[in-house]
Design an enzyme around this catalytic site. Structure first.
Site, PDB file in Angstrom:
ATOM      1  N   PRO A 134       9.828   6.120   3.273  1.00  0.00           N
ATOM      2  CA  PRO A 134       9.693   5.488   1.964  1.00  0.00           C
ATOM      3  C   PRO A 134       9.110   4.081   1.988  1.00  0.00           C
ATOM      4  O   PRO A 134       8.776   3.534   0.943  1.00  0.00           O
ATOM      5  CB  PRO A 134      11.130   5.478   1.430  1.00  0.00           C
ATOM      6  CG  PRO A 134      11.995   5.515   2.649  1.00  0.00           C
ATOM      7  CD  PRO A 134      11.241   6.356   3.637  1.00  0.00           C
ATOM      8  N   ARG A 169       1.473  11.323  -1.832  1.00  0.00           N
ATOM      9  CA  ARG A 169       1.431  12.735  -1.444  1.00  0.00           C
ATOM     10  C   ARG A 169       2.277  13.561  -2.410  1.00  0.00           C
ATOM     11  O   ARG A 169       3.324  13.104  -2.866  1.00  0.00           O
ATOM     12  CB  ARG A 169       1.977  12.937  -0.029  1.00  0.00           C
ATOM     13  CG  ARG A 169       1.130  12.330   1.055  1.00  0.00           C
ATOM     14  CD  ARG A 169       1.556  12.837   2.421  1.00  0.00           C
ATOM     15  NE  ARG A 169       1.438  14.284   2.526  1.00  0.00           N
ATOM     16  CZ  ARG A 169       1.533  14.941   3.685  1.00  0.00           C
ATOM     17  NH1 ARG A 169       1.778  14.293   4.808  1.00  0.00           N
ATOM     18  NH2 ARG A 169       1.421  16.265   3.728  1.00  0.00           N
ATOM     19  N   GLU A 212      -9.333  26.939   5.362  1.00  0.00           N
ATOM     20  CA  GLU A 212      -8.651  25.648   5.254  1.00  0.00           C
ATOM     21  C   GLU A 212      -8.525  24.970   6.612  1.00  0.00           C
ATOM     22  O   GLU A 212      -7.838  23.964   6.745  1.00  0.00           O
ATOM     23  CB  GLU A 212      -7.268  25.835   4.632  1.00  0.00           C
ATOM     24  CG  GLU A 212      -7.307  26.352   3.204  1.00  0.00           C
ATOM     25  CD  GLU A 212      -5.924  26.552   2.617  1.00  0.00           C
ATOM     26  OE1 GLU A 212      -4.939  26.108   3.263  1.00  0.00           O
ATOM     27  OE2 GLU A 212      -5.816  27.121   1.517  1.00  0.00           O
ATOM     28  N   GLU A 267       0.856  -1.181   0.000  1.00  0.00           N
ATOM     29  CA  GLU A 267       0.000   0.000   0.000  1.00  0.00           C
ATOM     30  C   GLU A 267       0.897   1.237   0.000  1.00  0.00           C
ATOM     31  O   GLU A 267       1.886   1.299   0.730  1.00  0.00           O
ATOM     32  CB  GLU A 267      -0.921   0.039   1.216  1.00  0.00           C
ATOM     33  CG  GLU A 267      -2.122  -0.886   1.117  1.00  0.00           C
ATOM     34  CD  GLU A 267      -1.754  -2.357   1.306  1.00  0.00           C
ATOM     35  OE1 GLU A 267      -0.870  -2.634   2.143  1.00  0.00           O
ATOM     36  OE2 GLU A 267      -2.339  -3.203   0.610  1.00  0.00           O
TER      37      GLU A 267
END
Length: 209
Positions: A132, A53, A160, A49
């Site tokens: 990572p 981003r 926001e 998975e």
């Protein structure tokens, strides 16, 4: 150093399938892939998975004349369940969400939005991958010259959901701040320790800016 270079590259990975089970503000992809192994040949297919981003940038504003830095504090949902407080001290930061905007321009815009300050000279501290093993995020960290004489206060874009407190800290207090555990995110830890190592050089270069 030659022994530290990777033995494999992108051509040594075969993506067999890629699907997107979730797409919101962020995206999650599920990849089935295989890659070459050190023992030779290809490994068996594995499923991973990936939290997708955009590239992000962060900056540590530094005033060499006053010997101060600026940090921001805001609520972070990722710190909600395990940290003493989910309000975190960190660098000014932002995600690359405007086409054609450079990392430097992004961080200058964020500095005004999150702290009401204008950055002068900037220098790259590091560019790294936070995690990572599960996300493709890449973060570029800067130090930026700033006049912090009147800095501080409450900032952010209410539409926001931002509610950000900007505050200045004497550079002399950075070692104590690091030891306190109040700063526990990677970008901030990297930038603060970098500044302690490179402050004399920056002072010589920026004191007259």
């Amino acid at each position: 150093m030659s022994d530290l270079k990777p033995l494999f590259g992108p051509d040594d990975v075969e993506v067999l399938e890629r699907v997107t089970p979730f797409q919101g503000f962020f995206r999650v992809d599920t990849l089935t892939l295989r890659h070459r192994q050190y023992s030779g040949g290809w490994g068996k297919p594995v499923r991973r998975e990936l939290f997708v981003r955009p590239q992000a940038s962060a900056v540590l504003p530094y005033d060499p004349r006053r010997g101060e830095i600026l940090l921001v504090e805001q609520f972070r949902v990722g710190a909600l369940e395990w940290r003493q407080s989910p309000w975190c001290l960190e660098l000014i930061a932002g995600i690359a969400d405007k086409d054609g905007e450079s990392a430097a321009d992004l961080i200058r815009r964020e500095a005004m939005e999150e702290a009401g300050i204008t950055l002068g000279e900037m220098e790259t501290i590091a560019a790294y991958m936070p995690s990572p093993g599960g996300t493709n995020e890449r973060l570029q960290v800067f130090v930026g010259q700033a006049d912090l004489a009147d800095a501080g206060g409450i900032f952010g874009c209410p539409d926001e959901g931002e509610d950000i407190r900007a505050l200045t800290v004497p550079v002399a207090e950075i070692p104590e701040l690091l030891a306190s555990g109040l700063v526990d995110n990677a970008a901030s830890l990297i930038a603060l320790q970098w500044l302690l190592l490179h402050r004399d050089r920056l002072d010589a270069a920026w004191d007259g800016v």
